[in-house]
Design an enzyme around this catalytic site. Structure first.
Site, PDB file in Angstrom:
ATOM      1  N   SER A   1     -16.708 -47.923  33.577  1.00 38.78           N
ATOM      2  CA  SER A   1     -16.188 -46.733  34.246  1.00 38.78           C
ATOM      3  C   SER A   1     -14.780 -46.400  33.752  1.00 38.78           C
ATOM      4  O   SER A   1     -14.595 -46.128  32.576  1.00 38.78           O
ATOM      5  CB  SER A   1     -16.230 -46.934  35.763  1.00 38.78           C
ATOM      6  OG  SER A   1     -16.095 -45.704  36.441  1.00 38.78           O
TER       7      SER A   1
ATOM      8  N   ASP B   1     -22.906 -44.192  36.155  1.00 38.83           N
ATOM      9  CA  ASP B   1     -21.751 -45.096  36.156  1.00 38.83           C
ATOM     10  C   ASP B   1     -22.153 -46.551  35.904  1.00 38.83           C
ATOM     11  O   ASP B   1     -23.031 -47.094  36.571  1.00 38.83           O
ATOM     12  CB  ASP B   1     -21.049 -44.984  37.509  1.00 38.83           C
ATOM     13  CG  ASP B   1     -19.659 -45.606  37.523  1.00 38.83           C
ATOM     14  OD1 ASP B   1     -19.512 -46.736  37.029  1.00 38.83           O
ATOM     15  OD2 ASP B   1     -18.735 -44.964  38.038  1.00 38.83           O
TER      16      ASP B   1
END
Length: 304
Positions: free
Chosen positions: A38, A182
């Site tokens: 991320s 993600d």
């Protein structure tokens, strides 16, 4: 082999940047492997290039509009603290367009390609260090790690973007026939992957406090409830990743150096505040410096 691992954490990535700046610039550490999830994925290419001032400038100037082309929430100041509410029009507009998420983060994809040039990518790809991006393949229900050594420029920028897409608030990306989101949904602190790739010493920046100091207030709207639920899930994944990482390190005689945030930086890492992120970068640098001085105290000169 030495590795630098940076966890997910949204805007808190500024703190990780400060820690990394000290480790690379002041402590003189060099890394053979960089692994990020991320926000960590957004940092590691520039860290591997040694472009510390460049990535610091990016993190010190990023705003909501730098990330979202359709932001699903509004931010209000209530009694001095930030509170998010639903931007009903933007959410409805996204659904009318047939999108599967509340908001869209295509501006982040543009920012990534503007920040990491093809020349820099080619330099990294030919270099000795490996840069590895963590993504979650929702279609195959598995975590995948994308090495720069195996990617084209456009694909690598896509994987960085995908790794940082905090669904369902940001874009859901379809690539190679699969839906991706993600990387933190599967591996928010990818210590195990760094050791599997041969690391014997791993510096790990965890964008969370080591001890839970937080007692969340009751949710005031559906978005706050959803972000609280996602935070709970990510916290459980993070704890599991660290436990597994320590176990794998023991099995492989590897050393792990953990750098947690000493205090709670924010309760909503989707809020990008330039002033706060500039401060968090400085705090990360000072924290790493103090931790290093405590671990490696300067020996007094006997002749003095």
């Amino acid at each position: 082999m030495r590795a630098l691992v940076i966890s997910g954490g949204g805007s808190k990535g500024a703190f990780a940047g400060g820690v990394a700046q000290f480790l690379i610039q002041d402590a003189g550490k060099t890394y053979d492997i960089f692994v990020g999830t991320s926000t960590g994925s957004l940092l590691i290419s520039h860290l591997a290039l040694g472009k510390l001032n460049k990535i610091k400038r990016i993190y010190s100037n990023v705003t909501q509009s730098s990330i979202f082309n359709n932001c699903p929430f509004v931010i209000k100041k209530v009694h001095g603290s930030d509170e998010i509410g639903i931007n009903h029009w933007n959410v409805i507009r996204n659904f009318i367009k047939g999108k599967k998420t509340f908001g869209e983060s295509e501006n982040l994809r543009k920012l990534i390609s503007e920040s990491l040039t093809k020349t820099e990518f080619n330099k990294l790809k030919k270099g000795m260090s490996d840069v590895v991006i963590t993504v979650s393949n929702l279609s195959l229900n598995q975590v995948e790690y994308k090495s720069i050594k195996e990617c084209s420029y456009e694909d690598f920028c896509d994987w960085i973007w995908i790794s940082a897409n905090y669904t369902p608030f940001m874009s859901l990306v379809r690539k190679e026939g699969c839906e991706y989101a993600d990387g933190g949904l599967g591996s928010i602190v990818p210590i195990e992957e760094a050791i599997k790739r041969g690391a014997t010493e791993v510096d790990v920046v965890v964008l969370h406090t080591e001890v839970n100091y937080l007692n969340r207030m009751p949710s005031r709207n559906p978005f706050e409830l959803l972000t609280s639920m996602m935070s709970f899930v990510f916290d459980r994944i993070e704890n599991q990743n660290i436990r597994i990482g320590k176990f794998v390190a023991n099995q492989n005689n590897a050393i792990i150096n953990l750098y947690y945030t000493p205090t709670i930086l924010t309760t909503n890492s989707l809020i990008f505040d330039k002033k706060k992120m500039t401060l968090w970068w400085k705090r990360g640098y000072l924290y790493a410096k103090n931790k290093n001085e405590e671990t490696n105290p300067i020996e007094p000169n006997e002749n003095e």
